[in-house]
Design a protein around this motif. Structure first.
Motif, mmCIF file in Angstrom:
data_model
loop_
_atom_site.group_PDB
_atom_site.id
_atom_site.type_symbol
_atom_site.label_atom_id
_atom_site.label_comp_id
_atom_site.label_asym_id
_atom_site.label_seq_id
_atom_site.Cartn_x
_atom_site.Cartn_y
_atom_site.Cartn_z
ATOM 1 N N HIS A 1 0.996 -1.300 -0.035
ATOM 2 C CA HIS A 1 -0.113 -0.106 -0.155
ATOM 3 C C HIS A 1 1.066 1.193 -0.094
ATOM 4 C CE1 HIS A 1 -3.073 2.777 1.219
ATOM 5 N NE2 HIS A 1 -3.913 2.210 0.743
ATOM 6 N N PRO A 2 0.524 2.338 -0.670
ATOM 7 C CA PRO A 2 1.585 3.517 -0.953
ATOM 8 C C PRO A 2 1.595 3.970 0.587
ATOM 9 C CG PRO A 2 -0.950 3.839 -1.907
ATOM 10 C CD PRO A 2 -0.796 2.218 -1.616
ATOM 11 N N ALA A 3 0.619 3.826 1.611
ATOM 12 C CA ALA A 3 0.692 4.492 2.869
ATOM 13 C C ALA A 3 1.557 3.470 3.807
ATOM 14 C CB ALA A 3 -0.707 4.572 3.579
ATOM 15 N N ALA A 4 2.180 2.665 3.083
ATOM 16 C CA ALA A 4 3.400 1.690 4.275
ATOM 17 C C ALA A 4 4.702 2.363 3.564
ATOM 18 C CB ALA A 4 3.127 0.415 3.541
ATOM 19 N N TYR A 5 5.790 2.268 4.626
ATOM 20 C CA TYR A 5 7.065 2.457 4.372
ATOM 21 C C TYR A 5 7.768 1.114 4.190
ATOM 22 C CZ TYR A 5 12.001 3.285 4.781
ATOM 23 O OH TYR A 5 13.276 3.211 4.357
ATOM 24 N N VAL A 6 8.471 0.787 3.050
ATOM 25 C CA VAL A 6 9.376 -0.312 2.775
ATOM 26 C C VAL A 6 10.485 0.116 2.344
ATOM 27 C CG1 VAL A 6 9.644 -2.518 1.633
ATOM 28 C CG2 VAL A 6 7.128 -1.770 2.077
ATOM 29 N N ASP A 7 11.776 0.026 3.149
ATOM 30 C CA ASP A 7 13.086 0.073 2.636
ATOM 31 C C ASP A 7 13.554 -0.578 1.555
ATOM 32 O OD1 ASP A 7 15.618 1.602 4.129
ATOM 33 O OD2 ASP A 7 16.278 -0.190 3.253
ATOM 34 N N ALA A 8 14.333 0.180 0.703
ATOM 35 C CA ALA A 8 14.656 -0.434 -0.260
ATOM 36 C C ALA A 8 15.541 -1.507 -0.334
ATOM 37 C CB ALA A 8 15.623 0.475 -1.238
ATOM 38 N N SER A 9 16.252 -2.022 0.757
ATOM 39 C CA SER A 9 16.868 -3.182 0.961
ATOM 40 C C SER A 9 16.104 -4.300 1.204
ATOM 41 C CB SER A 9 17.795 -2.863 2.317
ATOM 42 O OG SER A 9 17.039 -2.706 3.474
ATOM 43 N N ALA A 10 14.585 -4.052 1.668
ATOM 44 C CA ALA A 10 13.809 -5.240 2.013
ATOM 45 C C ALA A 10 13.580 -6.103 0.782
ATOM 46 C CB ALA A 10 12.287 -4.745 2.409
ATOM 47 N N THR A 11 13.323 -7.388 0.878
ATOM 48 C CA THR A 11 12.888 -8.470 0.132
ATOM 49 C C THR A 11 11.543 -9.007 0.219
ATOM 50 O OG1 THR A 11 15.313 -9.095 -0.082
ATOM 51 C CG2 THR A 11 13.654 -10.579 -1.279
ATOM 52 N N LEU A 12 10.821 -9.100 -0.855
ATOM 53 C CA LEU A 12 9.312 -9.405 -0.619
ATOM 54 C C LEU A 12 8.924 -10.619 -1.511
ATOM 55 C CD1 LEU A 12 7.544 -6.205 -0.525
ATOM 56 C CD2 LEU A 12 8.682 -7.115 1.304
ATOM 57 N N GLY A 13 8.473 -11.618 -1.261
ATOM 58 C CA GLY A 13 8.095 -12.761 -1.910
ATOM 59 C C GLY A 13 6.939 -12.617 -2.708
ATOM 60 N N PRO A 14 6.633 -13.682 -3.648
ATOM 61 C CA PRO A 14 5.295 -13.356 -4.256
ATOM 62 C C PRO A 14 4.111 -13.463 -3.413
ATOM 63 C CG PRO A 14 6.354 -15.509 -4.854
ATOM 64 C CD PRO A 14 7.322 -14.832 -4.030
ATOM 65 N N GLY A 15 3.281 -12.967 -3.743
ATOM 66 C CA GLY A 15 1.760 -13.326 -2.838
ATOM 67 C C GLY A 15 1.733 -12.310 -1.496
ATOM 68 N N VAL A 16 2.651 -11.422 -1.464
ATOM 69 C CA VAL A 16 2.906 -10.852 -0.128
ATOM 70 C C VAL A 16 2.014 -9.394 -0.081
ATOM 71 C CG1 VAL A 16 4.460 -8.959 1.028
ATOM 72 C CG2 VAL A 16 5.238 -11.393 0.589
ATOM 73 N N PHE A 17 1.215 -9.279 0.874
ATOM 74 C CA PHE A 17 0.462 -8.274 1.075
ATOM 75 C C PHE A 17 0.788 -7.319 2.213
ATOM 76 C CE2 PHE A 17 -3.291 -5.621 1.700
ATOM 77 C CZ PHE A 17 -4.053 -5.585 0.651
ATOM 78 N N VAL A 18 1.106 -5.979 1.939
ATOM 79 C CA VAL A 18 1.721 -4.990 3.244
ATOM 80 C C VAL A 18 0.612 -3.890 3.094
ATOM 81 C CG1 VAL A 18 3.396 -3.497 3.768
ATOM 82 C CG2 VAL A 18 3.980 -5.610 2.604
ATOM 83 N N SER A 19 -0.189 -3.847 4.259
ATOM 84 C CA SER A 19 -1.048 -2.827 4.484
ATOM 85 C C SER A 19 -0.578 -1.466 4.831
ATOM 86 C CB SER A 19 -2.185 -3.379 5.464
ATOM 87 O OG SER A 19 -2.712 -4.591 5.151
ATOM 88 N N PRO A 20 -1.769 -0.396 4.765
ATOM 89 C CA PRO A 20 -1.334 0.701 5.160
ATOM 90 C C PRO A 20 -0.730 1.010 6.375
ATOM 91 C CG PRO A 20 -3.856 0.703 5.027
ATOM 92 C CD PRO A 20 -3.244 -0.668 4.234
ATOM 93 N N GLY A 21 0.019 1.852 6.666
ATOM 94 C CA GLY A 21 0.757 2.078 8.137
ATOM 95 C C GLY A 21 1.912 1.078 8.483
ATOM 96 N N CYS A 22 2.039 0.149 7.732
ATOM 97 C CA CYS A 22 3.205 -0.731 8.030
ATOM 98 C C CYS A 22 4.535 -0.227 7.760
ATOM 99 C CB CYS A 22 3.220 -1.955 7.068
ATOM 100 S SG CYS A 22 1.834 -3.052 7.637
ATOM 101 N N VAL A 23 5.710 -0.428 8.474
ATOM 102 C CA VAL A 23 7.082 -0.224 8.257
ATOM 103 C C VAL A 23 8.015 -1.390 8.124
ATOM 104 C CG1 VAL A 23 8.897 1.007 9.437
ATOM 105 C CG2 VAL A 23 6.462 1.932 9.590
ATOM 106 N N LEU A 24 8.652 -1.603 7.105
ATOM 107 C CA LEU A 24 9.530 -2.630 6.894
ATOM 108 C C LEU A 24 10.845 -1.798 6.882
ATOM 109 C CD1 LEU A 24 7.914 -4.889 4.421
ATOM 110 C CD2 LEU A 24 7.627 -4.693 6.697
#
Length: 229
Positions: free
Chosen positions: A101-124
């Motif tokens: 979600h555009p309201a989440a923050y995901v650092d450029a170094s994070a790795t996400l697999g297929p099927g992942v869902f990150v909701s608003p307000g999350c921080v990785l």
């Protein structure tokens, strides 16, 4: 040139599926193509139910260009079913989406697999890794160098400190906190507000502050129902 929105179908037209759909609708580059569900023949949203949850039928709908990718709207009562469907549909050649979600923050170094869902307000944070089919509800905070195993679900407001290892098919209840460098084996569940200060070395449920272990129940899993999706 602006790319057309990704047309995503969702397995499950119930409460969780509708929640995923709502987050997709809020994002211009995504479009809900419809749902697959064994119980609901219509959706509470504008999008149709495309058919039942049968591997061959879903694969045929993908081959017919009814959607571009999939997400799983099956909740924590059926973690094994989440894994089974993900693996069987992947083997059938149906691709899974990867939604942040555009309201989440995901650092450029994070790795996400297929099927992942990150909701608003999350921080990785730095070097976080989410394996395949992980679902994060709103407001989860995952600190540096933490890894979450495939098919796991984090409820709203979960907080994981740095270098935590979460196994496959884990469900961390609302507001769970795990201190740094702890390891949770596969099939761990936590009650709301649990605080894990030690490793969770055995499957089962952990509750309280600090969290204590309740052995895995011998009762059979809940049968599939309209609420399963």
């Amino acid at each position: 040139m602006m790319q057309p929105p990704r047309r995503t179908a969702i397995i499950g037209a119930g409460a969780l599926g509708q929640q995923l759909a709502q987050h997709l609708r809020q994002t211009a580059s995504w479009q809900v193509a419809g749902f697959f569900d064994d119980w609901h023949t219509t959706s509470s949203g504008a999008e149709p139910v495309l058919g039942k949850v049968k591997i061959a039928d879903v694969a045929a709908a993908y081959a017919a260009s009814q959607f571009d990718n999939l997400l799983l709207g099956i909740g924590y009562h059926h973690m094994g079913r989440r894994q089974q469907l993900f693996e069987e549909l992947s083997a059938a050649g149906v691709p899974f989406a990867q939604f942040v979600h555009p309201a989440a923050y995901v650092d450029a170094s994070a790795t996400l697999g297929p099927g992942v869902f990150v909701s608003p307000g999350c921080v990785l944070d730095l070097n976080v890794r989410l394996e395949a089919n992980v679902l994060l509800y709103p407001g989860c905070i995952v600190a540096h160098d933490t890894q979450i195993g495939a098919h796991s679900i984090l409820a709203p407001g979960v907080q994981l400190a740095g270098r935590v290892r979460v196994g496959e098919r884990c469900f961390l209840g609302v507001g769970t906190t795990v201190i740094d460098s702890r390891t949770l084996v596969a099939d761990v569940r936590t009650g709301g507000g649990a605080v894990l200060v030690h490793d969770a070395n055995a499957p089962g449920t952990y509750v309280g502050v600090p969290a204590r272990h309740l052995p895995l129940s011998a009762a059979p899993p809940d049968p599939l129902s309209p609420e399963s999706y």
